[in-house]
Design a protein around this motif. Structure first.
Motif: not given
Lengths: 115, 109
Positions: A20-34
């Motif tokens: 498992e790899l985890r990603c914590d995005p910038i607060s308020g960003h609705t889009a997330l990409y791998w």
């Protein structure tokens, strides 16, 4: 946080194991990409979330790969029965999620090595 | 699969010289972006040019876009050793960004 955070930064595992790899995005960003990046190559798209749902998962190479974003913030990329060919740097990015894709903010990546 | 192709794959210049990298792509786009990646690090956004723009400047960076030829170029003027990195173009529509293979730039002091 101030930027996109990815953990672990390095992961060494044996063939056949689950990762498992985890990603914590910038607060308020609705889009997330791998993305996945092999040595000497450009980032290869895997999956893109808009909020909690996967808007485009066409880059996932096979059904061993799965990603979730249950609350629309943190995302986890899950790889089952890892193979040596899965070794790469897995990059996560986030953006404001405008209709026309704007600037992506990347994390430092998780380097996965499958022995 | 990759959308863009960068040219050259590798470029080595002396500090103070200009560096030009080219990118070609295949499908229609809303915008084209350039990113930089230092060795072992994540990608950093440099500049975005929209499909209705032909040229854009940001500091020592100049980007051109020719949608009729489906190509873009990135010019870095008065290069510095700190510009040593890989540079990627990325094409955007209404969802994912698709990256090219990249140009590796080495600037010798």
């Amino acid at each position: 946080g101030a930027g996109v955070s990815q953990t672990p930064s390095n992961k060494v595992t044996e063939k056949g194991k689950y990762v498992e790899l985890r990603c914590d995005p910038i607060s308020g960003h609705t889009a997330l990409y791998w993305y996945r990046q092999s040595l000497g190559q450009g980032p290869e798209f895997l999956i893109y979330f808009q909020g909690t749902g996967a808007a485009d998962d066409s880059g996932l190479p096979n059904d061993r790969f799965f990603a979730v974003r249950p609350e629309g913030s943190v995302s986890t990329l899950k790889i089952q029965r890892t193979e040596r060919g899965d070794s790469a740097v897995y990059l996560c990015a986030s953006s404001l999620g405008q209709r026309n894709t704007g600037e992506l903010f990347f994390g430092e990546g998780s380097r996965l090595t499958v022995l | 699969s990759q959308q863009g192709e960068e040219d050259p794959q590798a470029l080595s210049i002396q500090e103070g010289e200009n560096a030009t990298m080219n990118c070609s792509y295949k499908t229609s786009i809303n915008n084209l972006q350039w990113y930089r990646q230092n060795s072992g690090r994540g990608l950093v956004h440099l500049i975005l040019i929209r499909s209705n723009e032909r040229e854009k400047h940001s500091g020592r960076l100049r980007v051109t876009l020719d949608t009729s030829k489906k190509s873009s170029s990135l010019l870095i003027t008065a290069s510095r050793a700190a510009d040593t990195a890989s540079y990627f173009c990325a094409t955007g529509g209404t969802g994912k960004l698709i990256f090219g293979q990249g140009t590796t730039l080495q600037v010798k002091p």
